[in-house]
Design an enzyme around this catalytic site. Structure first.
Site, mmCIF file in Angstrom:
data_model
loop_
_atom_site.group_PDB
_atom_site.id
_atom_site.type_symbol
_atom_site.label_atom_id
_atom_site.label_comp_id
_atom_site.label_asym_id
_atom_site.label_seq_id
_atom_site.Cartn_x
_atom_site.Cartn_y
_atom_site.Cartn_z
ATOM 1 C CG ASN A 9 -1.619 1.305 1.569
ATOM 2 O OD1 ASN A 9 -1.783 2.090 0.358
ATOM 3 N ND2 ASN A 9 -2.266 1.423 2.511
ATOM 4 C CE LYS A 11 -0.267 3.181 4.877
ATOM 5 N NZ LYS A 11 -0.111 3.290 6.461
ATOM 6 C CG HIS A 95 -5.943 1.862 5.113
ATOM 7 N ND1 HIS A 95 -5.329 3.028 5.994
ATOM 8 C CD2 HIS A 95 -4.971 0.856 5.133
ATOM 9 C CE1 HIS A 95 -4.416 2.586 6.259
ATOM 10 N NE2 HIS A 95 -3.779 1.359 5.659
ATOM 11 C CD GLU A 97 -2.881 5.615 6.781
ATOM 12 O OE1 GLU A 97 -2.927 5.422 5.518
ATOM 13 O OE2 GLU A 97 -1.998 5.062 7.466
ATOM 14 C CD GLU A 167 -3.526 -2.177 7.500
ATOM 15 O OE1 GLU A 167 -2.411 -2.355 6.724
ATOM 16 O OE2 GLU A 167 -4.036 -1.092 7.209
ATOM 17 N N GLY A 173 2.132 2.345 11.004
ATOM 18 C CA GLY A 173 3.272 3.686 10.912
ATOM 19 C C GLY A 173 4.020 3.685 12.315
ATOM 20 C CB SER A 212 5.239 -1.658 12.087
ATOM 21 O OG SER A 212 4.767 -0.649 12.396
ATOM 22 N N GLY A 233 2.880 -1.006 4.126
ATOM 23 C CA GLY A 233 2.937 0.236 3.995
ATOM 24 C C GLY A 233 4.364 0.758 3.686
HETATM 25 P P1 13P Z 1 3.252 0.487 7.544
HETATM 26 O O1 13P Z 1 3.647 -0.886 6.967
HETATM 27 O O2 13P Z 1 3.798 1.577 7.132
HETATM 28 O O3 13P Z 1 3.000 0.493 9.177
HETATM 29 O O4 13P Z 1 1.703 0.879 7.187
HETATM 30 C C1 13P Z 1 0.570 -0.332 7.067
HETATM 31 C C2 13P Z 1 -0.463 -0.229 6.495
HETATM 32 O O5 13P Z 1 -1.246 0.821 7.067
HETATM 33 C C3 13P Z 1 -0.857 -0.774 5.041
HETATM 34 O O6 13P Z 1 -1.918 -0.690 4.475
#
Ligand code: 13P
Length: 251
Positions: A9, A11, A95, A97, A167, A173, A212, A233
């Site tokens: 992803n 983002k 998601h 976010e 997640e 993050g 992560s 991510g």
């Molecule tokens: P990270 O791998 O940066 O923690 O993000 C995870 C994520 O939100 C994937 O959709």
């Protein structure tokens, strides 16, 4: 036996130049891995670039969201059929976010989930609890409610053509992922909840872990019995990190 899957992803990251380097690295690095599925979900403007570069490779591409409407006066929105036009096979839905920053709700996520299925896209449906919710022992309630928002509306059969992702917001993050045991506990909960409706579908649906995931922790996470791969991510933005994670999934 469920086939493992790793989804990147991106983002809101990337540029034409950066994507070119990243995708070239992925094409070369994943070329000989045939025992797992790999997907990159890019920002909308770069889907055409992903299509041009990834066609004929063993890497699929998709989007991070879509509009639940087919077309119309919806400035700024992107219709499901437009993603299909550009060869997308997958789309991330709900998601955290989008839920936290763009007012996504169980209702709007469910509508998008259904819109994806209607055009033949595979929704990657995200669920997860916040730190406060976990500390209050609400994890099962929150994740169960998010899962039910799909199953209650559409029935368990839709999960034949979907991927689930757990997640935990506190691991997205962050510095550290959930422990493999914490991930397994929630993945087991999700699978058992699907099994209440249909044991066959529960046995086959893939449940990805996200938050992560990195090369050094992928093996312990993906080694858990109900963790079928990862939704990645930051580590999906660099081929030197994403490829080793895919290698772990490939076995
Ligand atoms: P990270 O791998 O940066 O923690 O993000 C995870 C994520 O939100 C994937 O959709």
């Amino acid at each position: 036996m469920r086939r493992k899957m790793v989804v990147g992803n991106w983002k809101m990251n990337g540029s034409i130049k950066q994507n070119e380097i990243l995708l070239q690295g992925l094409i070369a690095g994943l070329r000989d891995l045939h025992d797992a599925d790999f997907v990159v979900c890019t920002p909308y403007p770069y889907i055409g670039q992903a299509q041009a570069m990834l066609q004929g490779s063993n890497i699929a591409w998709g989007a991070q969201n879509l509009c639940s409407a087919k077309d119309g006066a919806l400035t700024g929105a992107v219709a499901p059929s437009m993603l299909v036009d550009y060869g997308c096979t997958h789309v991330i839905i709900g998601h955290s976010e989008r839920r936290a920053l763009f007012n996504e709700t169980d209702d709007t996520a469910a509508a998008r989930f259904n819109a994806a299925l209607e055009v033949g896209l595979i929704p990657i449906f995200c669920m997860g609890e916040s730190r406060e919710e976990r500390d209050s022992d609400w994890t099962d309630y929150i994740v169960g409610r998010q899962l039910d928002s799909i199953i209650r509306r559409f029935g368990p059969e839709v999960l034949k053509n979907a991927v689930l992702a757990y997640e935990p917001l506190w691991a997205v993050g962050a510095d550290e992922p959930a422990t493999p045991e914490q991930a397994q506990e929630v993945h087991d909960f999700i699978r058992k909840r699907v099994a209440r409706c249909d044991t066959g579908i529960a046995a086959n649906v893939r449940i990805l872990y996200g938050g992560s995931v990195r090369p050094h922790n992928a093996a312990s996470l993906f080694g858990m019995p109900d963790v079928d791969g990862g939704l990645v991510g930051r580590a999906s933005l660099v081929a030197e990190k994403f490829v080793p994670i895919c290698e772990v999934a490939n076995g």
